[in-house]
Design an enzyme around this catalytic site. Structure first.
Site, PDB file in Angstrom:
ATOM      1  CG  ASP A 279      -6.263   5.927   1.103  1.00 57.17           C
ATOM      2  OD1 ASP A 279      -5.336   6.753   1.178  1.00 57.17           O
ATOM      3  OD2 ASP A 279      -6.731   5.509   0.019  1.00 57.17           O
TER       4      ASP A 279
ATOM      5  CE1 TYR B 242      -2.045  -1.805   1.087  1.00 63.24           C
ATOM      6  CE2 TYR B 242      -0.195  -2.181  -0.390  1.00 63.24           C
ATOM      7  CZ  TYR B 242      -0.868  -1.374   0.507  1.00 63.24           C
ATOM      8  OH  TYR B 242      -0.361  -0.141   0.835  1.00 63.24           O
TER       9      TYR B 242
END
Length: 236
Positions: free
Chosen positions: A51, A110
């Protein structure tokens, strides 16, 4: 020849990673423009999307090169000269013709970075600053996410997916040189899932996180800021 590109990027000033019809100001939009200037019109397929404001140290994409491009080191150098300095092609390697950056991926890693202190303008785009963090609570509760769960309450509304179940293989917190690092490794993540999990860790107690994971109650948590999130590695 099919090639895999490993990218690192500072996502601060980009509108996410995916190409958009309305703007070229995305990570793949910039890469597509650079490739086009090298007469490479291949579709770019990434391991997944990040994003707006999210960074990466190990995003993977695949492209199909035309026959006249065979020197991959030269291609990497040319791309890095043409791309904005906030995007780096770390490597370009030949892969099998059936390699797929997204569907061949086995695990995605992540990291989320938090600093417990006042804001620092030199790190503001890369670290989430918090006045105080209960690290022992964070370290304990993050382990609740390990395993197979239905993450429909940890997903951005409007997402179109066939299944909201995901398997998290590792989830742990540790301190490193004054930073708090949250590590997540899974077979895949839903849109904004990690930011919502971090938001839950910062706002909810263990029982409420369990309720959210078991889909008994949606506590409408606020996602953590995007600037602390990094796509670290894709494992094949």
């Amino acid at each position: 020849m099919r090639c895999a590109l490993v990218l690192a990027y500072n996502g601060t000033n980009f509108l996410g990673s995916q190409t958009q019809k309305s703007s070229k100001n995305t990570i793949l939009g910039q890469l597509e423009h650079a490739l086009s200037n090298l007469n490479i019109e291949s579709k770019i397929t990434a391991s997944g999307r990040t994003d707006r404001g999210v960074h990466a140290t190990g995003q993977v994409c695949h492209i199909d090169l035309p026959p006249f491009w065979s020197d991959l080191e030269k291609l990497k150098k040319a791309l890095n000269e043409m791309l904005p300095p906030s995007i780096l092609v770390k490597s370009v390697k030949a892969v099998d013709d059936d390699f797929h950056a997204r569907y061949s991926a086995k695990k995605r890693v992540y990291r989320y970075i938090i600093k417990e202190s006042g804001k620092n303008p030199f790190e503001e785009s890369f670290v989430t600053f918090l006045e105080s963090v209960d690290f022992s609570k964070l370290e304990k509760n993050i382990k609740l996410f390990v395993g197979k769960h239905d993450f429909k309450y940890f997903m951005k509304s409007g997402s179109d997916v066939k299944s909201t179940q995901r398997v998290i293989y590792k989830a742990f917190a540790y301190k490193h040189h004054g930073y708090i690092i949250l590590h997540f490794e899974a077979n895949g993540f839903l849109r904004s899932q990690i930011r919502l999990m971090v938001g839950a860790l910062l706002a909810l107690d263990a029982d409420k996180i369990k309720e959210q994971l078991s889909c008994k109650r949606n506590h409408k948590i606020k996602p953590a800021k995007s600037n602390g999130l990094y796509l670290a590695k894709i494992k094949y």
